[in-house]
Design an enzyme around this catalytic site. Structure first.
Site, PDB file in Angstrom:
ATOM      1  N   HIS A 267       0.805  -1.209   0.000  1.00  0.00           N
ATOM      2  CA  HIS A 267       0.000   0.000   0.000  1.00  0.00           C
ATOM      3  C   HIS A 267       0.848   1.274   0.000  1.00  0.00           C
ATOM      4  O   HIS A 267       0.338   2.356  -0.263  1.00  0.00           O
ATOM      5  CB  HIS A 267      -1.002   0.007   1.170  1.00  0.00           C
ATOM      6  CG  HIS A 267      -0.380   0.270   2.511  1.00  0.00           C
ATOM      7  ND1 HIS A 267      -0.061  -0.728   3.401  1.00  0.00           N
ATOM      8  CD2 HIS A 267      -0.034   1.438   3.132  1.00  0.00           C
ATOM      9  CE1 HIS A 267       0.443  -0.201   4.515  1.00  0.00           C
ATOM     10  NE2 HIS A 267       0.469   1.122   4.362  1.00  0.00           N
ATOM     11  N   ASP A 300       0.087  -7.694   1.376  1.00  0.00           N
ATOM     12  CA  ASP A 300       0.476  -6.293   1.567  1.00  0.00           C
ATOM     13  C   ASP A 300       1.999  -6.141   1.592  1.00  0.00           C
ATOM     14  O   ASP A 300       2.550  -5.439   2.440  1.00  0.00           O
ATOM     15  CB  ASP A 300      -0.143  -5.724   2.843  1.00  0.00           C
ATOM     16  CG  ASP A 300      -0.036  -4.190   2.898  1.00  0.00           C
ATOM     17  OD1 ASP A 300       0.118  -3.567   1.822  1.00  0.00           O
ATOM     18  OD2 ASP A 300      -0.070  -3.625   4.010  1.00  0.00           O
ATOM     19  N   SER A 378       4.812   2.398   7.852  1.00  0.00           N
ATOM     20  CA  SER A 378       4.462   1.244   7.014  1.00  0.00           C
ATOM     21  C   SER A 378       5.648   0.810   6.161  1.00  0.00           C
ATOM     22  O   SER A 378       6.282   1.631   5.488  1.00  0.00           O
ATOM     23  CB  SER A 378       3.291   1.604   6.106  1.00  0.00           C
ATOM     24  OG  SER A 378       2.131   1.828   6.871  1.00  0.00           O
TER      25      SER A 378
END
Length: 528
Positions: A267, A300, A378
């Protein structure tokens, strides 16, 4: 008053004495009116001149002392004229009549013997303490330092002398107080001088000498400390900046090999999959362009490639060895603040997390941590206390009831286990895509009971798939997977995705109220 006498004792022990004059010298014993010399041993004692009456003690008028002190007793074995007579030397003339003076023995009749006895008794009544002995150098010994010597002519059973209140005790008390006062003043002056000297020395030292510098190795930290691990890991952690259509986003990543591959979240870079620029900011401030090698929305995860090959990769650890309570370190660029380090513990394992939606939905059997993780973390590493990567930070919890993608750390962050990340990264580097296992069933998302229910439709079980081969039927409720209890559909999905293609597993299903164990072999998703 006469301070000295030239009248010798006519009947000394060695016969008639020759007239002589006692030299005057300082004695160390201060009389109230004069200073007298203390006779040397063997020298006839002088006879006191006339003077004022001496002090008396008590109602009887008897002066302090006794015949034993002065050696004037006829039974002492020595002539009173040859003994040291303190009173004759230092004392003023005493009264012969009046209150407190013993009556003469011959007051009522005349008698030479009575006169002699009365005179002896009179002297005995006013006899003072014995004069202290002379030191070897001829100087008198201070009275406060040694006890009074006993007259050798005094009988051994004689009573000890009583100090004279005006001449003996009072001067000694005053001298003791004076000595104590001088000692106290010396101590106080020494203390004050020492403190003042130290203050002056400190001021001079500070003013003339620079403060010491840290020695070599003062910034070194022991192996296994957060500081040491951070110092080792930070050069391998990068900040990823994605620019698409005038907008930008920031995330994190870390080097996984010496060929320039960087592992991050899907993402973080998915917006630049078709178009856009990806820039990698290194820990030393250098920037490098990067491209996407492969990505997988289901896990992910994504792998980037840059031209730099001189960076040290981080080592991936074994996430299946992690336990709740282990200390962990998160590194990344939260809120765009690159090279940020936070710490915490593993607060839970096998936490089912499904961020994203639609084709970008992810299913993570996550490691939960309370280390501060915010947007921008992230793709960054979650390290154990040996500096190995045990997870890839991927998501944070959001307060129930809130909407949108914005938010901050509330103490619940989630990381993809390193075992899963390693398999996926290897596949993405090798082929550009990743495979993940499936069992071949469709699940009922409306089921509210305990477990994951297979739809009752006829096509709910894929023909020839792993579930079909194991004997799973439409309508079965799956309540266990490899010994782990299953309560929701997402728990079943993330448990399967955490395994590898070809793994043999066992399902526990409930059919018509009866529990059944069904073994099967996981296969790759044919759609991938």
């Amino acid at each position: 008053m006469s301070d000295e006498s030239t009248t010798p004792d006519p009947q000394g022990p060695d016969g008639p004495a020759q007239p002589q004059s006692a030299p005057r010298e300082e004695t160390g014993i201060i009389d109230l009116t004069a200073t007298q010399a203390i006779p040397e041993p063997g020298v006839p004692d002088p006879v006191a001149g006339h003077g004022a009456p001496g002090p008396v003690s008590g109602a009887s008028g008897r002066a302090v002392g006794s015949s034993a002190d002065s050696g004037s007793s006829p039974d002492s074995g020595s002539s009173p004229d040859t003994a040291v007579d303190w009173f004759d030397v230092f004392g003023p003339e005493h009264p012969t009549e009046g209150p407190g003076v013993p009556a003469r023995a011959d007051a009522t009749w005349g008698s030479d013997r009575a006169d002699a006895l009365a005179d002896e008794a009179h002297r005995a009544a006013y006899a003072p303490p014995t004069v202290p002995a002379m030191t070897s150098t001829g100087a008198p010994t201070p009275m406060s330092a040694v006890p009074l010597e006993e007259d050798p002519a005094t009988p051994s059973n004689a009573a000890p002398p009583t100090p004279h209140p005006a001449v003996g005790a009072a001067p000694r008390r005053r001298r003791g107080l004076l000595i104590a006062l001088i000692a106290a003043m010396c101590l106080a002056s020494g203390l004050i001088g020492g403190v003042a000297g130290q203050l002056i020395d400190d001021r001079m030292t500070l003013g003339s000498t620079p403060l010491p510098e840290p020695g070599p190795g003062s910034t070194a930290r022991p192996a296994g400390s957060v500081a040491n691990i951070a110092a080792t890991a930070l050069p391998s952690v990068v900040t990823i900046q994605v620019s698409v259509d005038g907008g930008s986003d920031t995330g994190s990543g870390f080097v996984v090999d010496t060929r320039g591959h960087i592992l991050t979240n899907n993402h973080v870079v998915s917006a630049a999959a078709d178009s856009g620029d990806i820039t990698v900011l290194l820990s030393n401030g250098d920037t490098e362009k990067a491209r996407i090698v492969g990505r997988d929305a289901s896990y992910d995860l994504a792998v980037l490639k840059m031209d730099r090959t001189d960076l040290k990769p981080l080592q991936l650890g074994a996430s299946d060895q992690v336990v709740v309570g282990d200390q962990v370190i998160a590194v990344g660029a939260p809120l765009g603040l690159e090279q940020t380090v936070t710490t915490g513990i593993v607060s839970a394992l096998n936490r089912p997390v499904s961020p994203g939606g639609g084709n970008e939905a992810s299913y993570i059997n996550a490691i939960q941590t309370d280390a501060a993780i915010n947007p921008g973390n992230s793709g960054g590493p979650l390290l154990d206390m040996s500096g190995k990567v045990i997870g890839v930070n991927s998501a944070i919890a959001r307060v129930p009831g809130t909407t949108g993608s914005t938010g901050g750390n509330i103490g619940l962050g989630f990381a993809i286990p390193s075992d899963q990340a390693r398999r996926t990264a290897d596949q993405l580097i090798a082929t550009g895509k990743a495979t993940h296992p499936v069992i071949g069933v469709k699940l009922d998302r409306t089921f509210s009971g305990d477990g994951a229910q297979v739809l009752s439709d006829s096509d709910a079980v894929t023909a020839g798939g792993p579930a079909d081969k194991a004997g799973v039927k439409p309508g079965d409720v799956i309540i266990g997977f490899e010994g782990r209890r299953i309560r929701t559909p997402d728990q079943l999905i993330v448990a399967i995705r955490a395994r590898a293609v070809g793994d043999k597993v066992t399902l526990k299903v409930v059919r018509n109220g009866r529990e059944i164990d069904l073994p099967m072999t996981l296969e790759a998703d044919p759609g991938k």
